[in-house]
Design a protein around this motif. Structure first.
Motif, PDB file in Angstrom:
ATOM      1  N   LYS A   1       0.835  -1.209   0.000  1.00  0.00           N
ATOM      2  CA  LYS A   1       0.000   0.000   0.000  1.00  0.00           C
ATOM      3  C   LYS A   1       0.868   1.257   0.000  1.00  0.00           C
ATOM      4  N   ALA A   2       1.965   1.228   0.731  1.00  0.00           N
ATOM      5  CA  ALA A   2       2.871   2.376   0.769  1.00  0.00           C
ATOM      6  C   ALA A   2       3.417   2.676  -0.614  1.00  0.00           C
ATOM      7  N   ASP A   3       3.781   1.632  -1.347  1.00  0.00           N
ATOM      8  CA  ASP A   3       4.307   1.822  -2.700  1.00  0.00           C
ATOM      9  C   ASP A   3       3.231   2.343  -3.647  1.00  0.00           C
ATOM     10  N   LYS A   4       2.064   1.724  -3.622  1.00  0.00           N
ATOM     11  CA  LYS A   4       1.002   2.088  -4.560  1.00  0.00           C
ATOM     12  C   LYS A   4       0.424   3.480  -4.288  1.00  0.00           C
ATOM     13  N   SER A   5       0.363   3.858  -3.019  1.00  0.00           N
ATOM     14  CA  SER A   5      -0.195   5.172  -2.677  1.00  0.00           C
ATOM     15  C   SER A   5       0.863   6.272  -2.692  1.00  0.00           C
ATOM     16  N   LYS A   6       2.116   5.881  -2.978  1.00  0.00           N
ATOM     17  CA  LYS A   6       3.247   6.810  -2.993  1.00  0.00           C
ATOM     18  C   LYS A   6       3.369   7.541  -1.653  1.00  0.00           C
ATOM     19  N   ALA A   7       3.197   6.769  -0.588  1.00  0.00           N
ATOM     20  CA  ALA A   7       3.346   7.340   0.754  1.00  0.00           C
ATOM     21  C   ALA A   7       4.785   7.789   0.966  1.00  0.00           C
ATOM     22  N   ASP A   8       4.964   8.888   1.697  1.00  0.00           N
ATOM     23  CA  ASP A   8       6.311   9.328   2.042  1.00  0.00           C
ATOM     24  C   ASP A   8       6.560   9.244   3.549  1.00  0.00           C
ATOM     25  N   LEU A   9       5.609   8.669   4.278  1.00  0.00           N
ATOM     26  CA  LEU A   9       5.787   8.395   5.696  1.00  0.00           C
ATOM     27  C   LEU A   9       4.849   7.261   6.095  1.00  0.00           C
ATOM     28  N   VAL A  10       5.386   6.270   6.788  1.00  0.00           N
ATOM     29  CA  VAL A  10       4.578   5.159   7.299  1.00  0.00           C
ATOM     30  C   VAL A  10       4.624   5.203   8.821  1.00  0.00           C
ATOM     31  N   VAL A  11       3.475   5.074   9.455  1.00  0.00           N
ATOM     32  CA  VAL A  11       3.395   5.060  10.917  1.00  0.00           C
ATOM     33  C   VAL A  11       3.268   3.623  11.393  1.00  0.00           C
ATOM     34  N   VAL A  12       4.103   3.234  12.334  1.00  0.00           N
ATOM     35  CA  VAL A  12       4.048   1.886  12.899  1.00  0.00           C
ATOM     36  C   VAL A  12       3.944   1.995  14.412  1.00  0.00           C
ATOM     37  N   SER A  13       2.970   1.316  14.982  1.00  0.00           N
ATOM     38  CA  SER A  13       2.808   1.303  16.434  1.00  0.00           C
ATOM     39  C   SER A  13       2.522  -0.121  16.874  1.00  0.00           C
ATOM     40  N   SER A  14       2.421  -0.313  18.176  1.00  0.00           N
ATOM     41  CA  SER A  14       2.185  -1.654  18.706  1.00  0.00           C
ATOM     42  C   SER A  14       0.849  -2.225  18.257  1.00  0.00           C
ATOM     43  N   THR A  15      -0.058  -1.367  17.819  1.00  0.00           N
ATOM     44  CA  THR A  15      -1.371  -1.850  17.410  1.00  0.00           C
ATOM     45  C   THR A  15      -1.336  -2.582  16.066  1.00  0.00           C
ATOM     46  N   VAL A  16      -0.232  -2.468  15.321  1.00  0.00           N
ATOM     47  CA  VAL A  16      -0.128  -3.200  14.059  1.00  0.00           C
ATOM     48  C   VAL A  16      -0.080  -4.703  14.326  1.00  0.00           C
ATOM     49  N   ASP A  17       0.543  -5.088  15.435  1.00  0.00           N
ATOM     50  CA  ASP A  17       0.626  -6.500  15.804  1.00  0.00           C
ATOM     51  C   ASP A  17      -0.492  -6.860  16.785  1.00  0.00           C
ATOM     52  N   VAL A  18      -0.712  -8.128  16.949  1.00  0.00           N
ATOM     53  CA  VAL A  18      -1.816  -8.597  17.793  1.00  0.00           C
ATOM     54  C   VAL A  18      -1.605  -8.206  19.248  1.00  0.00           C
ATOM     55  N   ALA A  19      -0.402  -8.422  19.769  1.00  0.00           N
ATOM     56  CA  ALA A  19      -0.107  -8.089  21.164  1.00  0.00           C
ATOM     57  C   ALA A  19       0.121  -6.592  21.278  1.00  0.00           C
ATOM     58  N   ASN A  20      -0.670  -5.927  22.070  1.00  0.00           N
ATOM     59  CA  ASN A  20      -0.583  -4.467  22.208  1.00  0.00           C
ATOM     60  C   ASN A  20       0.087  -4.147  23.535  1.00  0.00           C
ATOM     61  N   LYS A  21       1.430  -4.206  23.547  1.00  0.00           N
ATOM     62  CA  LYS A  21       2.184  -3.983  24.766  1.00  0.00           C
ATOM     63  C   LYS A  21       3.215  -2.882  24.547  1.00  0.00           C
ATOM     64  N   GLN A  22       3.532  -2.163  25.623  1.00  0.00           N
ATOM     65  CA  GLN A  22       4.542  -1.125  25.543  1.00  0.00           C
ATOM     66  C   GLN A  22       5.881  -1.709  25.100  1.00  0.00           C
ATOM     67  N   PHE A  23       6.530  -1.027  24.156  1.00  0.00           N
ATOM     68  CA  PHE A  23       7.839  -1.413  23.631  1.00  0.00           C
ATOM     69  C   PHE A  23       7.811  -2.764  22.909  1.00  0.00           C
ATOM     70  N   PHE A  24       6.615  -3.256  22.556  1.00  0.00           N
ATOM     71  CA  PHE A  24       6.528  -4.531  21.847  1.00  0.00           C
ATOM     72  C   PHE A  24       6.674  -4.299  20.345  1.00  0.00           C
ATOM     73  N   ILE A  25       7.683  -4.929  19.762  1.00  0.00           N
ATOM     74  CA  ILE A  25       7.857  -4.860  18.315  1.00  0.00           C
ATOM     75  C   ILE A  25       7.644  -6.262  17.774  1.00  0.00           C
TER      76      ILE A  25
END
Length: 272
Positions: free
Chosen positions: A224-248
């Motif tokens: 999606k980043a490539d197709k939409s020509k995004a110039d910034l992607v936001v990544v947070s713990s909510t992208v993954d199933v486990a929503n924990k502080q400092f969890f990557i």
């Protein structure tokens, strides 16, 4: 409000590229910069090197930034392991944002970002903006913002969107709803979150909402980043199933490692 930005630098091309991005953010927010140079040669001499006249170079860079951009800039020199020292200084200095290159001359590469960048993302007490080398990133117009419905999601996403707007007020958001199980409830929640964010934005922000139903979230986001020509992607713990502080988690890791554009990493939950 972003008032203090920490920029780890090893005087490499990658770190100077990140510095240019940080200067732009500082000017838009009337923020100050803190340049952090770390010498780890005494700790791992066989794998590192000492830059001669590092102090003079750092102060010359700071003076140049003040004269050219009017941005208050200080320089900090420390000895130690690079990743842990950045994390410790972030805890002590309490910056609002860390801006650093994906990897530099003193960094060890893990996949497509350096191990020092990865360590900082995982352990720093504030958001981290990772800037890839090879291109100057002075402003951001198209932001890809993955959304996964979670408990208290709006409050989390409110903080993230406010931070992105501070980084570049004129940006447009592509809100990407994530629903692995194709649940109608997820789609409804994402739409509600998007509408609440829209109502909370004081600026005339443009946004669109799309949805992903794939179980391979990372590949969907990168595509999606490539197709939409995004110039910034936001990544947070909510992208993954486990929503924990400092969890990557695995999805976040792959996005961070393979994104071709800057990635804003937000894993500190205290601000939520």
């Amino acid at each position: 409000m972003i008032s203090n930005i920490l920029i780890p630098t090893d005087y490499s091309e990658a770190s100077f590229n990140a510095l240019e991005t940080a200067i732009g953010i500082a000017k838009r927010n009337n923020a100050s910069l803190q340049l952090l140079h770390i010498d780890e040669s005494a700790f791992i001499p066989e794998e590192s090197y000492t830059i001669k006249n590092a102090s003079q170079i750092g102060h010359a860079i700071a003076d140049n930034i003040k004269q050219r951009h009017g941005v208050e800039t200080t320089v900090i020199f420390k000895d130690g392991y690079i990743g842990p020292t950045i994390a410790r200084m972030a805890f002590d200095l309490k910056p609002d944002l860390i801006v650093m290159g994906a990897y530099g001359a003193s960094g060890h590469r893990d996949f497509f970002i350096g191990s020092n960048s990865y360590y900082t993302i995982k352990h720093a007490s504030c958001p981290v903006l990772i800037v890839p080398e090879g291109k100057r990133w002075l402003d951001f117009h198209q932001v890809l913002f993955p959304l996964r419905p979670t408990l208290g999601a709006f409050k989390k996403y409110q903080f993230i969107s406010d931070l992105v707007i501070q980084i570049y007020p004129g940006c447009n958001f592509n809100l990407m709803g994530i629903s692995i199980d194709r649940k109608e409830h997820d789609v409804k929640q994402v739409t509600e979150i998007a509408n609440e964010l829209k109502a909370s934005w004081k600026e005339a922000i443009q946004y669109e909402v799309s949805y992903s139903y794939s179980k391979n979230i990372a590949e969907e986001v990168l595509d999606k980043a490539d197709k939409s020509k995004a110039d910034l992607v936001v990544v947070s713990s909510t992208v993954d199933v486990a929503n924990k502080q400092f969890f990557i988690g695995p999805f976040s890791q792959r996005i961070i490692n393979h994104a071709r554009v800057p990635v804003l990493c937000i894993f500190k939950s205290a601000e939520y």
